[in-house]
Scaffold this motif. Structure first.
Motif, PDB file in Angstrom:
ATOM      1  N   VAL A 159       0.845  -1.198   0.000  1.00 16.00           N
ATOM      2  CA  VAL A 159       0.000   0.000   0.000  1.00 16.00           C
ATOM      3  C   VAL A 159       0.880   1.247   0.000  1.00 16.00           C
ATOM      4  CG1 VAL A 159      -1.759   1.312   1.261  1.00 16.00           C
ATOM      5  CG2 VAL A 159      -1.836  -1.196   1.253  1.00 16.00           C
ATOM      6  N   ALA A 160       0.577   2.174  -0.916  1.00 14.44           N
ATOM      7  CA  ALA A 160       1.308   3.444  -0.977  1.00 14.44           C
ATOM      8  C   ALA A 160       0.296   4.585  -1.039  1.00 14.44           C
ATOM      9  CB  ALA A 160       2.207   3.465  -2.209  1.00 14.44           C
ATOM     10  N   PHE A 161       0.763   5.799  -0.742  1.00 14.34           N
ATOM     11  CA  PHE A 161      -0.100   6.978  -0.758  1.00 14.34           C
ATOM     12  C   PHE A 161       0.447   7.990  -1.759  1.00 14.34           C
ATOM     13  CE2 PHE A 161      -0.818   4.892   3.220  1.00 14.34           C
ATOM     14  CZ  PHE A 161      -2.182   5.020   3.440  1.00 14.34           C
ATOM     15  N   ALA A 162      -0.393   8.425  -2.696  1.00 19.35           N
ATOM     16  CA  ALA A 162      -0.012   9.500  -3.618  1.00 19.35           C
ATOM     17  C   ALA A 162       0.165  10.785  -2.805  1.00 19.35           C
ATOM     18  CB  ALA A 162      -1.096   9.669  -4.683  1.00 19.35           C
ATOM     19  N   PRO A 163       0.917  11.770  -3.338  1.00 20.75           N
ATOM     20  CA  PRO A 163       1.227  12.975  -2.554  1.00 20.75           C
ATOM     21  C   PRO A 163       0.006  13.641  -1.918  1.00 20.75           C
ATOM     22  CG  PRO A 163       2.527  12.941  -4.561  1.00 20.75           C
ATOM     23  CD  PRO A 163       1.612  11.754  -4.634  1.00 20.75           C
ATOM     24  N   GLU A 197      -7.407  -8.626 -10.959  1.00 20.96           N
ATOM     25  CA  GLU A 197      -7.683  -7.595 -11.976  1.00 20.96           C
ATOM     26  C   GLU A 197      -7.244  -6.234 -11.463  1.00 20.96           C
ATOM     27  OE1 GLU A 197     -11.791  -7.233 -13.141  1.00 20.96           O
ATOM     28  OE2 GLU A 197     -11.957  -9.386 -13.485  1.00 20.96           O
ATOM     29  N   ASP A 198      -6.651  -5.426 -12.333  1.00 24.40           N
ATOM     30  CA  ASP A 198      -6.354  -4.044 -11.975  1.00 24.40           C
ATOM     31  C   ASP A 198      -7.651  -3.242 -11.984  1.00 24.40           C
ATOM     32  OD1 ASP A 198      -3.747  -4.710 -11.834  1.00 24.40           O
ATOM     33  OD2 ASP A 198      -3.149  -3.795 -13.735  1.00 24.40           O
ATOM     34  N   ILE A 214      -5.603  -0.202  -7.895  1.00 20.69           N
ATOM     35  CA  ILE A 214      -4.755  -1.378  -7.748  1.00 20.69           C
ATOM     36  C   ILE A 214      -4.143  -1.691  -9.109  1.00 20.69           C
ATOM     37  CG2 ILE A 214      -4.675  -3.839  -7.150  1.00 20.69           C
ATOM     38  CD1 ILE A 214      -6.992  -3.378  -5.242  1.00 20.69           C
ATOM     39  N   ARG A 215      -2.822  -1.782  -9.115  1.00 20.08           N
ATOM     40  CA  ARG A 215      -2.091  -2.168 -10.339  1.00 20.08           C
ATOM     41  C   ARG A 215      -1.117  -3.262  -9.937  1.00 20.08           C
ATOM     42  NH1 ARG A 215      -5.572   0.462 -12.040  1.00 20.08           N
ATOM     43  NH2 ARG A 215      -5.566   2.529 -12.990  1.00 20.08           N
TER      44      ARG A 215
END
Ligand code: SAH
Length: 228
Positions: A159-163, A197-198, A214-215
């Motif tokens: 899990v990551a967070f965009a700016p 699935e993305d 999700i990618r």
């Protein structure tokens, strides 16, 4: 014997919709509060409970109860393909819409009522709770037990967070919010038939509309918008 159940209290949780709720307790240690209601909200009714680290909750699947039960279900753990008997699964569509979860008891507050501070609940916000029982390791913990089609905890996504989302987290008064969101989202909120699935999704958690994508095996939170 048929019987009538009366809620002893209501569970307040960060899960404001069914989507993205962990599929069992203990997978994500998010906070929740069980508020006992009259006439059960008496301090003497929880006397001695503070000696226990965990409790069982017996609760109502109130959001899906009207749909009734099905003799067979497709467990998400089997990719939503194989059918198993309802009594072989933890499906919510049961003859009696009762759920059972073991959760950590982090504290008890008795100030003009009784509130139990819990960690790790897998219950929707507003769930009626019918009973609370102490967890007894000598009787309830069975380390050598076999667990059929679900022998291991589920896999987790990165899990990551965009700016933009990271900024909201940085400005939030609750320092554990990031850790809590990671714990829930890593469990992969997609329905079983979509796993792999993305795609993009939105879900309400705490006071936020969470927009994420999700990618591959990576989930990125694009936006945390305060829900109206
Ligand atoms: N640990 C419980 C629940 C397992 S099913 C048991 O084994 O009985 C877990 C799912 O229940 C969650 O993914 C969530 O979607 C659903 N759920 C939680 N609270 C609910 C409620 N009040 N009404 C309907 N479904 C609920």
């Amino acid at each position: 014997m048929s019987t009538t159940l009366t809620p002893v209290g209501t569970l307040h949780s960060p899960y404001r919709e069914k989507f993205a709720i962990p599929r069992q307790p203990g997978l994500a240690q998010l906070p929740a509060v069980l508020e006992l209601q009259p006439p059960f909200d008496r301090p003497e009714a929880v006397r001695g409970l503070d000696g226990f680290s965990h409790v069982w909750l017996i609760f109502g699947f109130h959001a899906t109860a009207a749909a009734g039960w099905k003799p067979t279900v497709r467990p998400p753990r089997l990719g939503g393909n194989a059918r198993l008997g309802v009594f072989a699964t933890r499906s919510t569509f049961r003859p009696n819409p009762l759920g059972l979860s073991v959760v950590e008891l982090a504290g008890i507050r008795c100030d003009g009522g009784v509130c139990l501070d819990l960690l790790g609940a897998d219950l929707l916000d507003g769930t009626p709770v019918y009973d609370v029982k102490p967890y007894l390791p000598y009787a309830d913990a069975i380390p050598a037990a076999r667990a059929g089609f679900a022998p291991e905890p589920p896999a987790r996504l990165a899990v990551a967070f965009a700016p933009a989302a990271a900024q909201v987290l940085a400005a939030h008064p609750e320092p554990r919010l990031r850790e809590w969101l990671v714990a829930v989202l890593a469990l992969d909120p997609r329905p079983a038939y979509r796993t792999g699935e993305d795609g993009d999704f939105g879900v309400r958690l705490f006071e936020f509309d969470v927009r994420a994508e999700i990618r591959g095996g990576q989930l990125t939170v694009r936006e945390l918008r305060r829900a109206g």
